[in-house]
Design a protein around this motif. Sequence first.
Motif, PDB file in Angstrom:
ATOM      1  N   SER A 131     -28.665  51.307  36.626  1.00 42.43           N
ATOM      2  CA  SER A 131     -29.443  52.221  37.461  1.00 42.43           C
ATOM      3  C   SER A 131     -30.673  51.476  37.949  1.00 42.43           C
ATOM      4  N   ALA A 132     -30.780  51.263  39.262  1.00 39.53           N
ATOM      5  CA  ALA A 132     -31.888  50.501  39.847  1.00 39.53           C
ATOM      6  C   ALA A 132     -32.817  51.464  40.575  1.00 39.53           C
ATOM      7  N   GLY A 133     -33.846  51.895  39.894  1.00 42.55           N
ATOM      8  CA  GLY A 133     -34.784  52.852  40.465  1.00 42.55           C
ATOM      9  C   GLY A 133     -35.750  53.295  39.397  1.00 42.55           C
ATOM     10  N   GLY A 134     -35.828  54.595  39.164  1.00 37.38           N
ATOM     11  CA  GLY A 134     -36.659  55.137  38.104  1.00 37.38           C
ATOM     12  C   GLY A 134     -35.851  56.099  37.262  1.00 37.38           C
ATOM     13  N   ASP A 135     -36.536  57.007  36.592  1.00 32.71           N
ATOM     14  CA  ASP A 135     -35.842  57.957  35.729  1.00 32.71           C
ATOM     15  C   ASP A 135     -34.927  58.890  36.522  1.00 32.71           C
ATOM     16  N   VAL A 155     -33.043  50.007  35.110  1.00 39.70           N
ATOM     17  CA  VAL A 155     -34.055  49.019  35.476  1.00 39.70           C
ATOM     18  C   VAL A 155     -35.061  49.695  36.397  1.00 39.70           C
ATOM     19  N   ASN A 156     -36.327  49.653  36.020  1.00 40.89           N
ATOM     20  CA  ASN A 156     -37.383  50.254  36.829  1.00 40.89           C
ATOM     21  C   ASN A 156     -37.746  49.289  37.956  1.00 40.89           C
ATOM     22  N   THR A 157     -37.369  49.615  39.185  1.00 47.05           N
ATOM     23  CA  THR A 157     -37.568  48.683  40.301  1.00 47.05           C
ATOM     24  C   THR A 157     -38.924  48.826  40.984  1.00 47.05           C
ATOM     25  N   ASP A 158     -39.751  49.755  40.531  1.00 45.00           N
ATOM     26  CA  ASP A 158     -41.118  49.871  41.058  1.00 45.00           C
ATOM     27  C   ASP A 158     -42.036  50.330  39.931  1.00 45.00           C
ATOM     28  N   PRO A 159     -42.236  49.469  38.930  1.00 44.41           N
ATOM     29  CA  PRO A 159     -42.948  49.881  37.714  1.00 44.41           C
ATOM     30  C   PRO A 159     -44.402  50.279  37.934  1.00 44.41           C
ATOM     31  N   GLU A 160     -45.010  49.860  39.046  1.00 43.63           N
ATOM     32  CA  GLU A 160     -46.398  50.240  39.297  1.00 43.63           C
ATOM     33  C   GLU A 160     -46.516  51.701  39.714  1.00 43.63           C
TER      34      GLU A 160
END
Length: 436
Positions: A131-135, A155-160
């Motif tokens: 999963s490429a994004g967030g929750d 995988v968190n693709t925009d962790p900020e």
Amino acid sequence: MARCPVVNLLRFGSRVARSGFLRPLHAAAGGSSTEPRTGFKPDRVAVVTKTTRYEFEQQRYRYAGLSEEDLKQLLAMKGSSYSGLLERHNIHTSNVEHVVQSLQSAGVEVRVVRRGEYDEEVVRWADAIVSAGGDGTMLLVASKVLNKDKPVVGVNTDPERSEGHLCLPVRYTHAFPEALERLCRGEFRWLWRQRLRLHLEGTGINPTPVDLHEQQLSLEQHNRAHRISTVDRQQRAGALHPAYSKPSLLPVRSLNEIFIGESLSSRAQLKVFTPRLFLHRASYYEISVDGGPWEKQKSSGLSVCTGTGSKAWSYNINKLAEQSVEEVLRIGASQAGVELPLSREFLEKVTDDYNASLVFAPDEPRLFYSVREPISNRVFSSSRQRGFASKVCVRSRCWDACMVVDGGTSFEFNDGAIATVTVSEEDRLRTVLLDQ
């Protein structure tokens, strides 16, 4: 990434476990997290990517025939930054490319799938899903994975800008080859997260879901989508009257929570040319917990969550603030004629302990239900506003209600429909735990 010696013997595919994917690995008897006996490496991985806000806005205005320059101006009018949305989009895209290239360099066949393209065929094709994004993307991915032996990695693709509680630790966003190496060597733990399953039965039910993720429907459009699908289904069946349907297991699983309630506020047209007056409409239903008696209730809706979801919406529905705790303790102390040390430290400790009691482990085979803002009078009651259970049954007495799974998939749930929410060991979701 260097290929692990053991992986050559355990490569997944038609040779080993296409029907049972992870047979070479240790399968936990319960649902708790366990150390794998050895590493693993899938042959085929589907990378499911989120729709960024930039993509959503671009698609929406293109449908309206507007140019990129029009989009910039309209975003500015709304107080949004075109350059900011584009920057976040580029960050997400770059991180997705990093994940894909890392997998391909490791000899894995990769299929990149947008959220709107993600379906059961993709799940069948893949040995594992990233999963490429967030929750939110992780919840969507998990909802369609019905095989408990198929791993899902977030995988968190925009962790900020995204918390990513269900994803790998943030540092692996930019160091995904290291995550693959650790998976290969078995330096991780499996966590089987419990999920909720839904059986739907009764009169006039419609098991056709409305996907809320991609459509981004307004309430009125959402209602219309349900109404159209219901009419189509009845016409195809040639039904003149709503027939009673036997229990049907819906083809989705909930990793976080299921919410049941009225989808639209009640509305009254005051007079011509005046704005509509929107009023709150309570949700009317009957509820039975663990086979107990049916209880008529009116409330703002009902939430049923898993251990994973107990840290999310359910927690925010039920948590208490220090101010409320202090006021209750003062009243209690006054009524009992005792003195309590209502220091800031004491209040903080009591508040934290209560709020912590609302959270339970993701692998626990039970659910937690919450009645939001129950109405209590001589007709309606709420013997318990919240609690743990193994099974919750709800019979709808609503006019325009929905049953929403993980905030992304909605089912019509009107008068006569009955939903049974349970947990089952076979619905557990296999996820990966990696240390920082």
